[in-house]
Scaffold this motif. Structure first.
Motif, short mmCIF file in Angstrom:
data_model
loop_
_atom_site.label_atom_id
_atom_site.label_comp_id
_atom_site.label_asym_id
_atom_site.label_seq_id
_atom_site.Cartn_x
_atom_site.Cartn_y
_atom_site.Cartn_z
N TRP A 26 0.84 -1.22 0.00
CA TRP A 26 0.00 0.00 0.00
C TRP A 26 0.87 1.26 0.00
O TRP A 26 0.63 2.20 -0.75
CB TRP A 26 -0.91 -0.06 1.24
CG TRP A 26 -1.94 1.02 1.34
CD1 TRP A 26 -3.10 1.10 0.62
CD2 TRP A 26 -1.92 2.15 2.21
NE1 TRP A 26 -3.80 2.21 1.00
CE2 TRP A 26 -3.10 2.87 1.98
CE3 TRP A 26 -1.03 2.61 3.17
CZ2 TRP A 26 -3.42 4.04 2.67
CZ3 TRP A 26 -1.34 3.78 3.85
CH2 TRP A 26 -2.52 4.48 3.60
N ILE A 27 1.91 1.23 0.82
CA ILE A 27 2.80 2.40 0.94
C ILE A 27 3.58 2.62 -0.37
O ILE A 27 3.66 3.74 -0.88
CB ILE A 27 3.77 2.23 2.14
CG1 ILE A 27 2.98 2.40 3.44
CG2 ILE A 27 4.94 3.22 2.08
CD1 ILE A 27 3.74 2.09 4.70
N TYR A 28 4.10 1.54 -0.95
CA TYR A 28 4.89 1.69 -2.19
C TYR A 28 3.99 2.14 -3.35
O TYR A 28 4.42 2.86 -4.25
CB TYR A 28 5.62 0.40 -2.55
CG TYR A 28 6.57 -0.06 -1.47
CD1 TYR A 28 7.20 0.86 -0.63
CD2 TYR A 28 6.85 -1.41 -1.26
CE1 TYR A 28 8.05 0.46 0.38
CE2 TYR A 28 7.71 -1.83 -0.25
CZ TYR A 28 8.30 -0.88 0.57
OH TYR A 28 9.14 -1.28 1.58
N ARG A 29 2.72 1.69 -3.30
CA ARG A 29 1.76 2.12 -4.33
C ARG A 29 1.58 3.64 -4.26
O ARG A 29 1.61 4.32 -5.28
CB ARG A 29 0.43 1.43 -4.03
CG ARG A 29 -0.35 1.06 -5.26
CD ARG A 29 -1.69 0.54 -4.85
NE ARG A 29 -1.73 -0.91 -4.74
CZ ARG A 29 -2.72 -1.56 -4.11
NH1 ARG A 29 -3.70 -0.90 -3.53
NH2 ARG A 29 -2.72 -2.86 -4.09
N ILE A 30 1.44 4.14 -3.04
CA ILE A 30 1.28 5.60 -2.87
C ILE A 30 2.55 6.31 -3.34
O ILE A 30 2.48 7.34 -4.02
CB ILE A 30 0.95 5.94 -1.40
CG1 ILE A 30 -0.45 5.41 -1.05
CG2 ILE A 30 1.01 7.46 -1.15
CD1 ILE A 30 -0.90 5.65 0.37
N ALA A 31 3.70 5.75 -3.01
CA ALA A 31 4.98 6.36 -3.42
C ALA A 31 5.07 6.45 -4.95
O ALA A 31 5.39 7.51 -5.50
CB ALA A 31 6.15 5.57 -2.86
N ILE A 50 4.82 -6.62 -6.64
CA ILE A 50 4.93 -5.62 -7.72
C ILE A 50 3.62 -5.58 -8.52
O ILE A 50 3.11 -4.51 -8.85
CB ILE A 50 6.14 -5.91 -8.64
CG1 ILE A 50 7.45 -5.86 -7.84
CG2 ILE A 50 6.21 -4.91 -9.80
CD1 ILE A 50 8.70 -6.18 -8.61
N ALA A 51 3.07 -6.79 -8.78
CA ALA A 51 1.81 -6.86 -9.54
C ALA A 51 0.70 -6.14 -8.79
O ALA A 51 -0.13 -5.45 -9.40
CB ALA A 51 1.45 -8.32 -9.79
N ALA A 110 -4.60 3.73 -5.29
CA ALA A 110 -5.05 2.79 -6.33
C ALA A 110 -3.84 2.15 -7.00
O ALA A 110 -2.72 2.65 -6.87
CB ALA A 110 -5.87 3.56 -7.35
N GLY A 111 -4.08 1.05 -7.71
CA GLY A 111 -3.00 0.43 -8.48
C GLY A 111 -2.44 1.44 -9.48
O GLY A 111 -3.19 2.27 -9.99
N THR A 112 -1.15 1.36 -9.74
CA THR A 112 -0.50 2.38 -10.59
C THR A 112 -1.15 2.50 -11.96
O THR A 112 -1.33 3.61 -12.48
CB THR A 112 1.00 2.04 -10.74
OG1 THR A 112 1.53 1.90 -9.43
CG2 THR A 112 1.75 3.12 -11.47
#
Lengths: 165, 196
Positions: A59-64, A130-131, B101-103
């Motif tokens: 969740w955090i890396y998605r926001i980043a 990553i997915a 959200a997903g990238t």
């Protein structure tokens, strides 16, 4: 969210978030710090929306990554992004700086989509994570990661391997 | 460093700045963001209120004026309100894009948002300006009848000078903004097609 808990999250994830942001902006440490700050502001603002259906790190890396995408629209930052890599003050190992400079330059030669996947792979995240961050399938990420790793290796060999010898 | 594991090891060894280990600044900034959003909403309401009040004053002061005058006034007000509504909707749309959200979804939503901004900065801005100018023109006959000739001439000259000046200024700003928006859409499209 309690501030103590947020402080723990910040301490734990700051280095990774910083590296992701730094890699995205071509090693510009000032811009990376701004993006990092923006990411943690978003985390603080959106913590109520975290439902626990993925890992907190995902969740955090998605926001980043999304904060990095948001940075696209700022023309000034676009110019800054193209500036040369400057390692943050405090690094004494000259050799280490050189290797990282080379790696940053290699990453900079990838297109932005490839760069995002590669930055997550360099943080040793598995394909599933990553997915989940990207919002696509494991298979897709596995194939793409393999190709991008090859491309990165080729960029390194073509541009920098002679310097090492 | 040809081996990927070497790259990973090098990557993770890179120095991370020590500053910003305190979260107070972040919490403060988040609170500031919320305050700014509230101020923006409050300012919008103030602008709307003042405009409505001004309209009411003009309507009361010009009792018995022609229907053309009221039509002009309504058209001008409608143009202003339309612009405010479009901006408010755009801000709301931007907020709706969930940053967690997903990238891929996020990139698509951003692209959609930028396309809507493109429409706003394109035809919509000029249509609204034209509407505003039309409203102003509809009011001119009443001004001619009711105002002293010198003041009427002053209004006409101001209109002739100011409206094209505003149009040129808007066109320059729009062109600059559109350039940034187009570049962002292009980059997002390439990211999207790569990640798909």
């Amino acid at each position: 969210m309690e501030q103590d808990l947020f402080q723990d999250i910040y301490n734990k994830f700051y280095p990774t978030v910083y590296r992701i942001c730094c890699g995205y902006v071509g090693g510009n440490s000032n811009l990376a710090e701004d993006l990092c700050q923006e990411t943690f502001i978003r985390i603080w603002e959106n913590h109520d929306n975290f439902k626990g259906n993925c890992m907190l790190s995902t969740w955090i890396y998605r926001i980043a990554v999304n904060c990095c995408l948001n940075e696209l629209r700022k023309t000034k930052n676009r110019i800054k992004r193209e500036q040369l890599y400057e390692p943050p003050i405090g690094d004494s190992a000259e050799k280490q700086q050189t290797d990282q400079q080379v790696l940053m330059q290699c990453i900079g030669k990838l297109c932005e989509g490839e760069r995002i996947i590669m930055l997550l792979a360099l943080e040793e995240l598995d394909h599933e994570s990553i997915a989940q961050i990207i919002g696509t399938t494991n298979v897709n990420i596995r194939v793409k990661t393999h190709r991008i790793k090859e491309k990165l290796r080729k960029i390194y060999v073509d541009n920098f391997s002679e310097c090492e010898n | 460093m040809e081996d990927f594991n070497d790259m990973v090891s090098n990557w993770q060894k890179q120095p991370v700045p020590n500053k910003g280990k305190e979260i107070n600044g972040i919490v403060r900034n988040a609170a500031q963001n919320a305050k700014t959003a509230q101020h923006l909403q409050r300012n919008t309401i103030i602008v709307l209120g003042i405009t409505t009040l001004a309209l009411a004053v003009v309507a009361i002061a010009s009792q018995g004026a022609s229907a053309l005058f009221y039509t002009g006034l309504t058209v001008m007000l409608f143009a202003l309100l339309l612009r405010i509504a479009i901006e408010a909707r755009s801000i709301a749309n931007m907020k709706r894009i969930g940053v967690a959200a997903g990238t891929l979804n996020y990139a698509q939503a951003l692209k959609k948002f930028y396309r809507s901004r493109k429409r706003i900065h394109g035809i919509l801005t000029y249509a609204i300006l034209a509407l505003y100018a039309a409203g102003f023109c509809l009011m001119l006959p009443t001004f001619r009848q009711t105002l002293p000739p010198s003041f009427y001439n002053y209004i006409v000259i101001c209109g002739i000078v100011l409206l094209p000046a505003i149009a040129i200024f808007i066109a320059i700003m729009n062109r600059k903004e559109l350039r940034t928006i187009n570049a962002s859409i292009e980059e997002l499209s390439s990211i999207e097609s790569m990640l798909k």
